[in-house]
Each structure stands twice: as C-alpha cells, then as structure tokens.
Design an enzyme around this catalytic site. Structure first.
Site, short mmCIF file in Angstrom:
data_model
loop_
_atom_site.label_atom_id
_atom_site.label_comp_id
_atom_site.label_asym_id
_atom_site.label_seq_id
_atom_site.Cartn_x
_atom_site.Cartn_y
_atom_site.Cartn_z
N SER A 173 2.75 -2.02 10.24
CA SER A 173 4.14 -2.26 10.64
C SER A 173 4.78 -3.45 10.42
O SER A 173 5.77 -3.96 11.04
CB SER A 173 4.58 -1.93 12.13
OG SER A 173 4.30 -0.60 12.51
N LYS A 209 0.07 4.24 -0.45
CA LYS A 209 -0.53 5.54 -0.17
C LYS A 209 -0.03 6.67 -0.75
O LYS A 209 -0.11 6.34 -2.15
CB LYS A 209 -0.08 5.59 1.52
CG LYS A 209 -0.17 4.37 2.45
CD LYS A 209 -0.19 4.65 3.81
CE LYS A 209 -0.40 3.36 4.59
NZ LYS A 209 -0.41 3.45 6.00
N GLU A 269 -7.26 4.97 7.13
CA GLU A 269 -7.07 6.50 6.84
C GLU A 269 -8.13 6.94 6.33
O GLU A 269 -8.43 8.14 6.31
CB GLU A 269 -5.66 6.43 6.28
CG GLU A 269 -4.41 6.24 7.07
CD GLU A 269 -3.25 5.67 6.43
OE1 GLU A 269 -3.27 5.93 5.07
OE2 GLU A 269 -2.34 5.12 6.89
N ASN A 301 0.80 -1.18 -0.01
CA ASN A 301 0.03 -0.17 -0.09
C ASN A 301 0.75 1.29 -0.08
O ASN A 301 1.41 1.54 0.98
CB ASN A 301 -0.80 -0.16 1.32
CG ASN A 301 -1.86 1.23 1.23
OD1 ASN A 301 -1.86 1.91 0.51
ND2 ASN A 301 -2.33 1.25 2.60
#
Ligand code: PGA
Length: 253
Positions: free
Chosen positions: A215, A11, A99, A9
């Site tokens: 993480s 982002k 998010e 991802n």
C-alpha cells in the site's frame, strides 16, 4: 552505495494499449532519475518487449519480469525461463512475491532455485519476503522473515548476495490500503540488514537495497522512504496510475 529503487508491480493488470498509455504518461511527466536511483517496471510477460522499446534510451528505468521458472528449458508448458528473459535483455525479475507463495505454492526452497537461475544469467532478483497478519499479531515476524532469508538466500556467496534486491512486503499491507507505519517498516528493514550483517558482514549488508512494499502511494512514500534502512518501494496498485507512481519515484532519497 546501494541504489534507491522504485519498482512498479503491475501484476495481472492492463491490456497492451492501456500498458502503452501508462508508460507514455509516465515518461511524459517523469523527472530525471538520479545516479543513485533506479526505476523498475515489472510488467506481464507478453508486454516485456514492447515496454522495453518504449523505454529505450531512458536512463535509470528498466523493465522487470514478475516471475521466472526454476528450470532452464524443456517440457514445462506455460513457464518462462531466465534464458528467455536474458534474450530479451531483461535484467530484473521479481522472485517470491507473496501472491506466488500463496496461490502457486512457491516454497522457500523453490525460490532458492529461482534465485540461482536468475543470478547465473546475470539477472537481478528482487526477492520478496514478509509475514501474514496472524504472524505479526503473535509477534513472530522476525523469526518468520529470518527463515525466509535463511532458506532462500543464505546459500549465496557474498558477491552473489550483493546482486540481490530484497523487498519486505508484509502480506497484511498488500492491496489492503493498510500500510505498515514507517517505524514498523524501519524496524523490520533494520532487522533484515542486521541478519545479513551477521551472516555476511556489515559491508555486504550495507550494499543491499531493501525495498518496502504494501500500500505504498504518493501520499505516504516520502515518509516511508525517508527511513534509514528503507531503500525505496515495490508498488502494486499505485503503480497503475502515472501521476501516483511519478510522485513515488520523486519520493526516493
Ligand atoms: P500494493 O502491492 O502496493 O497494491 O499493496 C504491493 C505488492 O504486492 O508488491
């Protein structure tokens, strides 16, 4: 058998030249993706086509979008529809990343609409769920995640549900360097699978890939992915580094 998935991802990161370099570096060092595995690169919308071109002919590696609209078409300035994604041969979309829930107020109900849109257009949704720190600290995480599943997924038929990938991402572990322990991940993944099993039966539940996110990096991927109900990971920060992400891919079962 359910697939083991390593999903990057990106982002809102990288310019196009940085993106091209990352994909080329990944491909230069990548091992073959096995039959039971899938690699996804969820890239920013403007790069979908270009990354798709760079991946042409690579088995088991596909491009994904990071979001889609809950509307099919029309006067929705700035939105991207599932039809647009389909027309670019995009077969995966992340839906309900924390998010998006937090900064763009996406509710479980809105996400249910996005899930429907994706499935109606033969796009596999990677549906994200997961609790914030205060919920974990008050030991309400199962209840919270159960509600997310209930309100966004349980209107689906078993056949539709089988096309969904679930990503459990505890918010307190995203981008914080704080990973859930492999026991915490397994515990929640087993809970999610048992909820799916209660609702849809064990056979359907066993076909759903449930990814862990938060993480994940080269150094912890193998241990987390080795858990019986963890079917790979959704990876943010570490997916921006070709070497790290390759290690993560190589940690899949
Ligand atoms: P992270 O992000 O790997 O940087 O924690 C994961 C995600 O948000 O999908």
């Amino acid at each position: 058998m359910r697939k083991q998935i390593a999903a990057a991802n990106w982002k809102m990161n990288l310019t196009i030249s940085q993106a091209e370099k990352l994909v080329n570096d990944l491909l230069a060092t990548a091992h073959e993706v096995k039959e039971n595995q899938q690699v996804l690169l969820a890239v920013p919308f403007p790069y979908l086509s270009q990354v798709e071109k760079l991946l042409a002919g690579k088995n088991g590696v596909a491009v994904a979008a990071q979001n889609c609209s809950n509307k099919l078409s029309g006067a929705y300035t700035g939105e991207v529809s599932v039809e647009m994604l389909s027309s670019l041969n995009i077969n995966y979309v992340i839906i309900g990343h924390s998010e998006r829930r937090e900064y763009f107020n996406e509710s479980n109900q809105l996400l249910a609409e996005k899930i429907n849109m994706a499935l109606q257009n033969n796009i596999t949704p990677v549906f994200c769920c997961g609790e914030a720190l205060e919920i974990r600290e008050s030991e309400k995480q199962n209840e919270f995640v159960g509600k997310q599943l209930n309100e966004s997924l349980y209107h689906l038929t078993p056949d539709q549900l089988k096309k969904v990938v679930i990503a459990y991402e505890p918010i307190w572990a995203i981008g914080t360097g704080k990973t859930a322990s492999s026991e915490q991940a397994q515990e929640m993944h087993a809970f999610i699978r048992s909820e799916l099993s209660n609702k849809y039966g064990v056979e359907t539940a066993n076909e759903i890939s449930i990814l862990y996110g938060g993480s994940v990096k080269g150094a912890n991927a193998k241990e987390i992915f080795s858990q019986p109900d963890v079917d790979g990971g959704l990876v943010g920060g570490a997916s921006l580094n070709a070497g790290e992400f390759n290690t993560i891919i190589n940690s899949l079962k």
